[in-house]
Structure formats: C-alpha cells, structure tokens
Design a protein around this motif. Sequence first.
Motif, PDB file in Angstrom:
ATOM      1  N   VAL A 212       4.642 -12.781   2.364  1.00 35.84           N
ATOM      2  CA  VAL A 212       5.207 -11.834   1.405  1.00 35.84           C
ATOM      3  C   VAL A 212       6.430 -11.170   2.038  1.00 35.84           C
ATOM      4  N   THR A 213       7.581 -11.286   1.364  1.00 39.38           N
ATOM      5  CA  THR A 213       8.786 -10.578   1.792  1.00 39.38           C
ATOM      6  C   THR A 213       9.188  -9.657   0.647  1.00 39.38           C
ATOM      7  N   PRO A 214       8.866  -8.377   0.725  1.00 40.83           N
ATOM      8  CA  PRO A 214       9.071  -7.459  -0.399  1.00 40.83           C
ATOM      9  C   PRO A 214      10.537  -7.090  -0.565  1.00 40.83           C
ATOM     10  N   PHE A 215      10.851  -6.540  -1.708  1.00 39.19           N
ATOM     11  CA  PHE A 215      12.217  -6.101  -1.981  1.00 39.19           C
ATOM     12  C   PHE A 215      12.453  -4.720  -1.389  1.00 39.19           C
ATOM     13  N   ALA A 216      13.706  -4.434  -1.067  1.00 39.10           N
ATOM     14  CA  ALA A 216      14.070  -3.125  -0.536  1.00 39.10           C
ATOM     15  C   ALA A 216      13.737  -2.051  -1.568  1.00 39.10           C
ATOM     16  N   GLY A 217      13.164  -0.955  -1.096  1.00 39.76           N
ATOM     17  CA  GLY A 217      12.801   0.127  -1.997  1.00 39.76           C
ATOM     18  C   GLY A 217      11.375   0.045  -2.499  1.00 39.76           C
ATOM     19  N   SER A 218      10.614  -0.915  -1.982  1.00 36.41           N
ATOM     20  CA  SER A 218       9.211  -1.052  -2.403  1.00 36.41           C
ATOM     21  C   SER A 218       8.295  -0.482  -1.337  1.00 36.41           C
ATOM     22  N   SER A 219       7.026  -0.367  -1.681  1.00 39.69           N
ATOM     23  CA  SER A 219       6.023   0.118  -0.740  1.00 39.69           C
ATOM     24  C   SER A 219       4.809  -0.792  -0.780  1.00 39.69           C
ATOM     25  N   THR A 220       4.014  -0.727   0.278  1.00 36.62           N
ATOM     26  CA  THR A 220       2.779  -1.498   0.375  1.00 36.62           C
ATOM     27  C   THR A 220       1.639  -0.553   0.739  1.00 36.62           C
ATOM     28  N   ALA A 221       0.506  -0.712   0.056  1.00 38.61           N
ATOM     29  CA  ALA A 221      -0.685   0.071   0.372  1.00 38.61           C
ATOM     30  C   ALA A 221      -1.504  -0.704   1.402  1.00 38.61           C
ATOM     31  N   VAL A 222      -1.908  -0.026   2.485  1.00 42.64           N
ATOM     32  CA  VAL A 222      -2.693  -0.670   3.529  1.00 42.64           C
ATOM     33  C   VAL A 222      -3.962   0.144   3.775  1.00 42.64           C
ATOM     34  N   SER A 223      -4.968  -0.540   4.348  1.00 44.47           N
ATOM     35  CA  SER A 223      -6.250   0.119   4.582  1.00 44.47           C
ATOM     36  C   SER A 223      -6.976  -0.551   5.734  1.00 44.47           C
ATOM     37  N   ARG A 224      -7.864   0.215   6.354  1.00 40.91           N
ATOM     38  CA  ARG A 224      -8.792  -0.359   7.330  1.00 40.91           C
ATOM     39  C   ARG A 224     -10.195  -0.435   6.740  1.00 40.91           C
ATOM     40  N   ASN A 225     -10.408   0.278   5.634  1.00 41.46           N
ATOM     41  CA  ASN A 225     -11.665   0.226   4.895  1.00 41.46           C
ATOM     42  C   ASN A 225     -11.320   0.285   3.410  1.00 41.46           C
ATOM     43  N   PRO A 226     -11.177  -0.865   2.761  1.00 42.63           N
ATOM     44  CA  PRO A 226     -10.571  -0.900   1.421  1.00 42.63           C
ATOM     45  C   PRO A 226     -11.315  -0.142   0.331  1.00 42.63           C
ATOM     46  N   LEU A 227     -12.591   0.114   0.490  1.00 46.91           N
ATOM     47  CA  LEU A 227     -13.311   0.857  -0.542  1.00 46.91           C
ATOM     48  C   LEU A 227     -13.142   2.363  -0.404  1.00 46.91           C
ATOM     49  N   LEU A 258      -4.682   4.774  13.832  1.00 47.72           N
ATOM     50  CA  LEU A 258      -3.980   3.492  13.847  1.00 47.72           C
ATOM     51  C   LEU A 258      -3.039   3.414  15.039  1.00 47.72           C
ATOM     52  N   ILE A 259      -2.302   4.499  15.310  1.00 49.48           N
ATOM     53  CA  ILE A 259      -1.369   4.508  16.437  1.00 49.48           C
ATOM     54  C   ILE A 259      -2.123   4.388  17.760  1.00 49.48           C
ATOM     55  N   ASP A 260      -3.286   5.013  17.847  1.00 43.55           N
ATOM     56  CA  ASP A 260      -4.056   4.968  19.092  1.00 43.55           C
ATOM     57  C   ASP A 260      -4.789   3.639  19.279  1.00 43.55           C
ATOM     58  N   ASP A 261      -5.318   3.077  18.169  1.00 44.71           N
ATOM     59  CA  ASP A 261      -6.166   1.887  18.271  1.00 44.71           C
ATOM     60  C   ASP A 261      -5.388   0.575  18.252  1.00 44.71           C
ATOM     61  N   LEU A 262      -4.243   0.557  17.565  1.00 43.81           N
ATOM     62  CA  LEU A 262      -3.439  -0.655  17.397  1.00 43.81           C
ATOM     63  C   LEU A 262      -4.271  -1.830  16.882  1.00 43.81           C
ATOM     64  N   PRO A 263      -4.775  -1.750  15.636  1.00 41.50           N
ATOM     65  CA  PRO A 263      -5.594  -2.841  15.096  1.00 41.50           C
ATOM     66  C   PRO A 263      -4.792  -4.136  14.970  1.00 41.50           C
ATOM     67  N   THR A 264      -5.493  -5.249  14.985  1.00 41.48           N
ATOM     68  CA  THR A 264      -4.835  -6.553  14.862  1.00 41.48           C
ATOM     69  C   THR A 264      -4.745  -7.022  13.414  1.00 41.48           C
ATOM     70  N   HIS A 265      -5.514  -6.408  12.505  1.00 43.22           N
ATOM     71  CA  HIS A 265      -5.508  -6.787  11.088  1.00 43.22           C
ATOM     72  C   HIS A 265      -5.590  -5.526  10.223  1.00 43.22           C
ATOM     73  N   LEU A 266      -5.000  -5.611   9.036  1.00 36.55           N
ATOM     74  CA  LEU A 266      -5.104  -4.553   8.042  1.00 36.55           C
ATOM     75  C   LEU A 266      -5.320  -5.190   6.671  1.00 36.55           C
ATOM     76  N   TRP A 267      -5.927  -4.427   5.766  1.00 37.84           N
ATOM     77  CA  TRP A 267      -6.116  -4.876   4.398  1.00 37.84           C
ATOM     78  C   TRP A 267      -4.890  -4.505   3.556  1.00 37.84           C
ATOM     79  N   VAL A 268      -4.501  -5.398   2.665  1.00 35.89           N
ATOM     80  CA  VAL A 268      -3.453  -5.121   1.680  1.00 35.89           C
ATOM     81  C   VAL A 268      -3.984  -5.548   0.314  1.00 35.89           C
ATOM     82  N   LYS A 269      -3.411  -4.985  -0.746  1.00 33.68           N
ATOM     83  CA  LYS A 269      -3.814  -5.383  -2.086  1.00 33.68           C
ATOM     84  C   LYS A 269      -2.620  -5.267  -3.026  1.00 33.68           C
ATOM     85  N   GLY A 270      -2.722  -5.939  -4.143  1.00 30.82           N
ATOM     86  CA  GLY A 270      -1.684  -5.829  -5.161  1.00 30.82           C
ATOM     87  C   GLY A 270      -0.360  -6.429  -4.718  1.00 30.82           C
TER      88      GLY A 270
END
Length: 396
Positions: A212-227, A258-270
């Motif tokens: 996914v290469t988003p357009f400039a001016g867009s945002s992405t929602a991320v999570s470590r626990n999607p529910l 997130l800054i302290d743990d540096l996870p290797t994966h994150l959840w994205v949606k939409g």
Amino acid sequence: MTALQTTTRATWLRRRPFTHHNRLAAAVVLANLVAINADPTDMVVANLTLAVLIRQQHVINLLFRLATSAPTTWPLRVRWTLGKVYHFGGLHVGGAVCATAWFAVVAWTGADPLAWVILALLASMIAFALPNLRARRHDLFERTHRFTGWATLALFAAHSAAQPGFPGSTRFWLLTAVVVSVALPWLRLRKVPVRIVRPSSHVALVSFDHGVTPFAGSSTAVSRNPLLEWHSFANVPAPGRSGFRLTISRAGDWTGALIDDLPTHLWVKGVPTAGVGNIDKLFTRVVWVATGSGIGPCLPHLLSGDTPARLVWSTRDPRATYGDDLVDEILAVQPHAVVHDTVRDGKPDLVELALRAHREFAAEAVICISNRKTTWHVVESLEARGVPAFGAIWDS
C-alpha cells in the motif's frame, strides 16, 4: 472603520461556537424539525444512515475529492469555505443526536421493551462522546462507541425486522448500507510487518511496505490490539518509493509503549483516509505551520511539491529529537524553512511567524498541524485577520 475591523467582523462567524462543524450539526437538527410530522422510525433510519455513512472512509475520501477539485482560479472566499470540508463531522453529530431523539419517540409511543434498551445504548454513546469526557477518557469513549454501536445496530435491525413490510423496504436497504459501511474497514484488517527507527526517546519513525502506497494528505489507523483501540497517524509517502512512514511522538501510554517496545508488526484496517492536509491543492501557495511531530502530516506535501509551500516548524532540538536524516530531508526541499528550536530560542509566537511567512511568501492560506490548544489559537487568530487558515478540530 479600518480594513482590519471590517475583516474581523466578516470572519467572526468562523470562530467557536460558530464553526462549520457546528453549523452543519445545526442544519441537520433544523432539517429534522422541518420533518417533525414524519414517521419516527423512518427518521431514525435516515439519521442513523447519515451518521454512519458520513464517517465511512470511502465517503470521506469522496468528500475531499469533490471539495478539492475546485480550480485555484475560483474566488478565494469560495475556496476558503471548500477547505473547511474536514468539518463534515458536524453531520455525524447532528445525525446521531437526531436519531436518538427520534428513537425516544419510538420507545415512548411503542410497546416493545427492546426499544428502551436501544435508547439507553444510544444515549450512552452520546454521553461518552461529549467533548470533555471524550478528551479525558478517550480509550473508554472509543470502546463504548465501537461495542455499543455494534450492539445497537444489531438490536435495531432485530427491532426493525419484526415490523410488517420490512424486507425489501427503504428501511431495509438503508440499514443494509449501514451494516456494510461498518463492516467494510474490518474486512481489510491485516497484521503487517513494520520497521521502526527511534532517533530519540521521544519519537519513532515507523516504516510500512505491505503493498500500500497512500496518497499525500491521508492517514492510517494502526493498533496493537484491534478490538480495543486504534490510533490514526498521517502517512508520509516518499515520491518514487513504495510504502510509507508514520511519525509517532510520545504523547500517552500507547505511543510511549510503542516507542519503548519497538514492535515488529502492527494491525491496520480499511484504506488510507483523507485529512485536513489535502486542502492544500485548493490554493496556489500555502504556509505549513507545525509543532513537534506535526511535521509528519506536512512532510508528504513538502516532498511532493505539488503546491508551492513554505514551512514554519517549531520543535525542541530538531536534530537530537528527529535525527539528522529527517531534518536534512526536510531542509533539502524547504531550504527557506523557518525552523524554531524551542530549547535554544524559547517559545515562539506562532501567529506572528505564520503571518510573516504568509506575507513574505505571498501565500493564500495557512495550514496548522499541532496540538488542540495551539491549532485553535493559530487558526482563529489568523482568520480574525482575514487569512484563510485550517487545522484539525478534534470533533466527529
């Protein structure tokens, strides 16, 4: 009367509480008052549909595409108003409040106990969405909105299905549209690999490259626990490269972990969703005013160069905080940027810096990316002086 007095009187309606967001909410309430003799259940469905669809990612992207398609030859005042497209949350608020009010009528005049349960759920969603409570207990607001919203929709569908003539009716198709709208982002739920660089204990630069290469001016929602919780950040795509980056600063428990743990994966949606930065294309030249990690939403626009821009960036020790690579990348495309180091130079007068850059660069508009208090102060101060200004409003 001076020109400044005339301009101030002409723009006072743009200030709180007379923002475009509140005007849109009031317009929805007025439309419902005009339809006061309509069938209450029909009005519940109509307002519910408005409240949900206006927050759907594809609908938001369409609204921005339509609003920003106006040519820069149109009068500045028209483009100034079109730039306020991000106030569409007023329609969501107006629709939700009116749907609840109409459902109170349904519950009061009917004999179905389920209606009172639905009304209580709707009322609780409004209560937790009140600005002060939402700001203090955002995680609670988010979870209440999500789980109570799902429960309300399921119960209302069951309540409607029990009514004669519901299958195939307008109500049926509108509720179907609402269900699809709510489900659609979750159908694109994925856990993706990320690469995180931590230039300092205050900032993480998170890189994604999962097709996914988003357009400039867009945002992405991320999570470590999607529910449980989601956090949206501005996408920073780089011209000619796949993927994108997020600039995340320490601003609470979630970002700090997130800054302290540096996870290797994150959840994205939409899908990537348009935000306030998109409106730069309505103007011939713009000034970007950013504080701290607010540079993130500005960066893709500065890198693309689609709209001539001048940057005013106030932050603490930029190289120590964000790293030499990011600062050099910014200065490469913005050699005349005003970079104010708050450690060295103290707290700046952002309004004065913005006005000076607006004047010297002959810009048409100013876009401010900062915290709530600073954004409102800069936007309202500039618009009181007749300068088109834009910034997030933290309402939905």
